[in-house]
Design a protein around this motif. Structure first.
Motif, short mmCIF file in Angstrom:
data_model
loop_
_atom_site.label_atom_id
_atom_site.label_comp_id
_atom_site.label_asym_id
_atom_site.label_seq_id
_atom_site.Cartn_x
_atom_site.Cartn_y
_atom_site.Cartn_z
N LEU A 132 -17.91 -67.99 45.20
CA LEU A 132 -17.54 -68.83 46.41
C LEU A 132 -16.35 -69.00 47.36
N LYS A 133 -16.44 -68.98 48.82
CA LYS A 133 -14.60 -69.37 48.49
C LYS A 133 -14.82 -69.61 49.46
N LEU A 134 -14.97 -71.13 49.04
CA LEU A 134 -14.55 -72.87 49.92
C LEU A 134 -13.34 -72.85 50.10
N SER A 135 -13.37 -74.06 51.16
CA SER A 135 -11.98 -74.97 52.07
C SER A 135 -11.93 -75.78 50.41
N ILE A 136 -10.65 -76.78 50.56
CA ILE A 136 -10.71 -77.26 48.90
C ILE A 136 -11.18 -78.76 49.29
N PRO A 137 -11.77 -79.53 48.87
CA PRO A 137 -12.55 -79.89 49.29
C PRO A 137 -11.84 -81.64 49.01
N THR A 138 -12.45 -82.25 49.46
CA THR A 138 -11.63 -84.05 49.91
C THR A 138 -11.58 -84.73 49.10
N LYS A 139 -12.84 -84.62 48.92
CA LYS A 139 -12.98 -85.43 46.70
C LYS A 139 -12.32 -84.47 45.89
N ALA A 140 -11.83 -84.45 45.19
CA ALA A 140 -11.71 -83.50 43.91
C ALA A 140 -12.66 -83.14 42.91
N ASN A 141 -12.80 -81.89 42.80
CA ASN A 141 -13.88 -82.17 42.16
C ASN A 141 -14.73 -81.57 42.55
N MET A 142 -15.52 -82.52 43.62
CA MET A 142 -16.97 -82.10 44.52
C MET A 142 -17.49 -80.58 44.43
N TYR A 143 -16.74 -79.43 44.24
CA TYR A 143 -17.69 -78.15 43.69
C TYR A 143 -18.32 -77.83 41.98
N VAL A 181 -13.61 -69.98 44.40
CA VAL A 181 -11.76 -69.19 44.89
C VAL A 181 -11.57 -69.99 45.73
N ALA A 182 -10.99 -70.91 46.62
CA ALA A 182 -10.43 -71.60 48.19
C ALA A 182 -9.40 -71.05 48.58
N LEU A 183 -9.65 -71.24 50.04
CA LEU A 183 -9.09 -70.95 50.86
C LEU A 183 -7.72 -71.93 51.40
N SER A 184 -7.12 -71.29 52.21
CA SER A 184 -5.96 -72.36 51.84
C SER A 184 -5.78 -72.94 53.37
N GLY A 185 -7.43 -72.47 54.39
CA GLY A 185 -7.63 -73.27 55.74
C GLY A 185 -6.99 -74.10 56.68
N GLY A 186 -5.31 -73.29 56.57
CA GLY A 186 -3.82 -74.02 57.74
C GLY A 186 -3.36 -75.14 56.80
N TYR A 187 -3.84 -75.82 55.50
CA TYR A 187 -3.40 -76.14 55.34
C TYR A 187 -1.42 -75.15 54.74
N SER A 188 -0.65 -76.34 54.88
CA SER A 188 0.71 -75.90 54.12
C SER A 188 1.02 -75.34 52.45
N ARG A 189 1.21 -73.75 52.66
CA ARG A 189 1.50 -73.91 51.12
C ARG A 189 1.74 -75.30 49.68
N SER A 245 -7.09 -68.18 46.80
CA SER A 245 -7.30 -67.15 47.45
C SER A 245 -6.56 -67.20 48.90
N PHE A 246 -5.49 -67.35 48.67
CA PHE A 246 -4.75 -67.80 49.93
C PHE A 246 -4.20 -66.65 50.57
N SER A 247 -4.38 -66.88 52.02
CA SER A 247 -3.67 -65.52 53.02
C SER A 247 -2.44 -66.31 53.92
N ARG A 248 -2.79 -67.52 54.83
CA ARG A 248 -1.69 -67.42 55.60
C ARG A 248 -0.20 -68.22 54.40
#
Length: 296
Positions: free
Chosen positions: A211-222, A235-243, A259-262
């Motif tokens: 699974l590749k998911l946005s980092i959740p608002t609530k810690a340990n949601m997943y 794994v988590a995408l950065s989704g527009g957050y700064s590093r 699993s970051f790109s930008r």
């Protein structure tokens, strides 16, 4: 399936790099790297430029198998070579597990979500992926609003395609991204978690996904998804957050790796010297690795 690669992805310490910008996002990625659109005159030249960028990243001494578990590639990158080897072979020979982006982009937003466009050539792509020694695949949808029916449709489409990928002997990375700017992001994440769990429970014992998911608002949601027996890794995408912001949020989530790109390539530029480039990449790799393996 390569069992040693499976074990590395499931149990290894590190993160997965995303170098899979497609045709639509490549001009922006190149511009951020310092290569303007005036530097190429057609799509072929554009892809030549981005392959040079990716090759420079992959060949850097900062890009190493001790910290990087795998790399997600764009289809054209899979078919190109680094030092006379197909890209996936080059990565595998250096201890890094290759993945392939297989989706064809997003459909228009409807019912609060964007489904994947049809992947008409999926079987042929999976056959080529096996020839190129690809371990797994990745495909992306986007969730904008907490629409139960919309999120259900996203997850069902992802798992439907995922089962075809599993049947081809590959491990699918299912990526239903939640837009980080959504006003109801946490509610969307709750619905998404529950829909994914339902679909995971329907998988057979020999069917495994990532699974590749946005980092959740609530810690340990997943956390329950991370612990599910049919999940190889989340794994988590950065989704527009700064590093820095993505790393800090990632540290709060046990078992979740990057699993970051930008966020990986943000400080890399075409005009940097080899020393400057390698130092900038090393800083990115070191901080993302730390956030993936050291939790609060």
């Amino acid at each position: 399936m390569n069992n040693s690669q499976f074990d590395k992805i499931k149990n290894g310490k590190g993160f997965i790099a995303a170098l899979d910008q497609s045709g639509g996002s490549t001009p922006k990625a190149l511009a951020e790297y310092g290569v303007p659109e005036s530097a190429y005159s057609n799509e072929e030249e554009m892809f030549d430029q981005v392959h040079q960028m990716r090759t420079r990243i992959i060949k850097s001494p900062a890009f190493n198998a001790d910290q990087i578990l795998g790399v997600i590639l764009f289809e054209q990158t899979m078919d190109r070579e680094i030092d006379g080897k197909y890209t996936a072979d080059y990565l595998a020979d250096n201890g890094i597990v290759p993945f392939l982006k297989v989706d064809k982009g997003l459909a228009d937003q409807e019912n609060g979500v964007q489904l994947m466009k049809p992947i008409h050539d999926l079987d042929e792509t999976l056959s080529r992926a096996n020839e190129r020694k690809i371990f797994g695949t990745k495909m992306r949808s986007v969730i904008h609003e907490p629409s139960e029916s919309g999120i259900k449709a996203v997850v069902e489409q992802q798992f439907e395609v995922g089962k075809r990928i599993i049947a081809a002997g590959l491990v699918p990375i299912i990526e239903p991204e939640v837009n980080i700017h959504s006003e109801n992001k946490e509610k969307s994440e709750e619905i998404l978690r529950d829909e994914i769990a339902k679909n995971l429970d329907k998988l057979a014992e020999d069917e495994n996904v990532m699974l590749k998911l946005s980092i959740p608002t609530k810690a340990n949601m997943y956390k329950e998804l991370i612990d599910h027996p049919r999940v190889v890794r989340v794994v988590a995408l950065s989704g527009g957050y700064s590093r820095d912001e993505a790393n800090e949020k990632l540290k709060e989530n046990d078992g979740l790796i990057a699993s970051f790109s930008r966020a990986l390539a943000a400080d890399l530029y075409a005009d940097q010297s080899a020393e400057e480039f390698d130092a900038a990449l090393k800083n990115a790799v070191d901080t993302i690795y730390d956030a993936s393996v050291n939790k609060k």
